[in-house]
Design a protein around this motif. Structure first.
Motif, mmCIF file in Angstrom:
data_model
loop_
_atom_site.group_PDB
_atom_site.id
_atom_site.type_symbol
_atom_site.label_atom_id
_atom_site.label_comp_id
_atom_site.label_asym_id
_atom_site.label_seq_id
_atom_site.Cartn_x
_atom_site.Cartn_y
_atom_site.Cartn_z
ATOM 1 N N PHE A 1 -147.845 13.458 118.076
ATOM 2 C CA PHE A 1 -146.480 12.927 118.066
ATOM 3 C C PHE A 1 -145.712 13.535 116.893
ATOM 4 O O PHE A 1 -146.106 13.403 115.733
ATOM 5 C CB PHE A 1 -146.507 11.410 117.964
ATOM 6 N N VAL A 2 -144.596 14.226 117.222
ATOM 7 C CA VAL A 2 -143.850 14.999 116.238
ATOM 8 C C VAL A 2 -142.363 14.712 116.366
ATOM 9 O O VAL A 2 -141.840 14.581 117.475
ATOM 10 C CB VAL A 2 -144.100 16.515 116.474
ATOM 11 N N GLY A 3 -141.689 14.648 115.221
ATOM 12 C CA GLY A 3 -140.230 14.543 115.191
ATOM 13 C C GLY A 3 -139.653 15.837 114.658
ATOM 14 O O GLY A 3 -140.113 16.351 113.645
ATOM 15 N N SER B 1 -143.007 6.446 123.380
ATOM 16 C CA SER B 1 -141.615 6.169 123.017
ATOM 17 C C SER B 1 -141.422 6.260 121.511
ATOM 18 O O SER B 1 -142.298 5.887 120.737
ATOM 19 C CB SER B 1 -141.221 4.755 123.463
ATOM 20 N N TYR B 2 -140.238 6.751 121.153
ATOM 21 C CA TYR B 2 -139.855 6.810 119.741
ATOM 22 C C TYR B 2 -138.362 6.562 119.652
ATOM 23 O O TYR B 2 -137.571 7.239 120.320
ATOM 24 C CB TYR B 2 -140.218 8.169 119.139
ATOM 25 N N GLN B 3 -137.973 5.590 118.855
ATOM 26 C CA GLN B 3 -136.575 5.218 118.640
ATOM 27 C C GLN B 3 -135.805 5.085 119.945
ATOM 28 O O GLN B 3 -134.700 5.604 120.112
ATOM 29 C CB GLN B 3 -135.886 6.220 117.703
ATOM 30 N N GLY B 4 -136.408 4.392 120.910
ATOM 31 C CA GLY B 4 -135.755 4.110 122.180
ATOM 32 C C GLY B 4 -135.768 5.243 123.190
ATOM 33 O O GLY B 4 -135.225 5.103 124.284
ATOM 34 N N VAL B 5 -136.356 6.377 122.845
ATOM 35 C CA VAL B 5 -136.427 7.511 123.765
ATOM 36 C C VAL B 5 -137.856 7.615 124.287
ATOM 37 O O VAL B 5 -138.801 7.764 123.517
ATOM 38 C CB VAL B 5 -136.014 8.836 123.080
ATOM 39 N N THR B 6 -137.986 7.512 125.620
ATOM 40 C CA THR B 6 -139.307 7.544 126.250
ATOM 41 C C THR B 6 -139.538 8.896 126.904
ATOM 42 O O THR B 6 -138.638 9.448 127.537
ATOM 43 C CB THR B 6 -139.412 6.420 127.304
#
Length: 143
Positions: free
Chosen positions: A66-68, A117-122
């Motif tokens: 998981f990467v941002g 999901s991350y910050q509401g984005v799936t």
């Protein structure tokens, strides 16, 4: 004779350092967890734990990362990512939160839908787990 003793000493020190590294990596691993029939491991916070998990990846058929993506086109690892894994029939096999940027799962051969999901984005990805190689999937979100 002196040269052989020095060689033996260097070999002994090298073996001791390798054994110490293995013990250190094992102690840095987070505990394995169980969700139904799925055994999984998640984490990777900090250098020691990240290295320990990376060395454990070969033992798990599915590796998730998981990467941002940051504003300056860099990447940073993410944690606390809700993850679900469902089989072909839509049966939920895993419903967990990743404790770090890596989640390793033991699954039998098959086709799975992985949702994170991350910050509401799936995001959803279909992965194929087979005995021929490890399935790897990286989830990337813009930040």
């Amino acid at each position: 004779m002196k040269h052989q003793n020095l060689l033996r000493l260097c070999t002994a020190i090298g073996l001791a350092l390798m054994a110490s590294a293995v013990v250190s990596a094992e102690s840095a691993l987070p505990p394995t967890q169980q969700s139904g029939s799925v055994t999984y491991l998640s984490g990777g916070i900090g250098l020691e734990q990240s290295l320990a998990i990376k060395s454990e990846m070969r033992n798990y058929p599915l590796v998730l990362t998981f990467v941002g993506r940051t504003a300056n086109n860099g990447n940073e690892y993410l944690s606390d990512i809700p993850v679900t894994i469902a089989d072909r029939r839509g049966r939920l096999l895993l419903d967990a939160s990743s404790d770090g940027p890596f989640l390793l799962a033991s699954l039998p051969n098959g086709r799975y839908t992985v949702t994170a999901s991350y910050q509401g984005v799936t995001q959803k990805h279909v992965v194929n787990v087979s005995s021929r190689g490890h399935a790897r999937q990286t989830f990337v979100w813009s930040r």
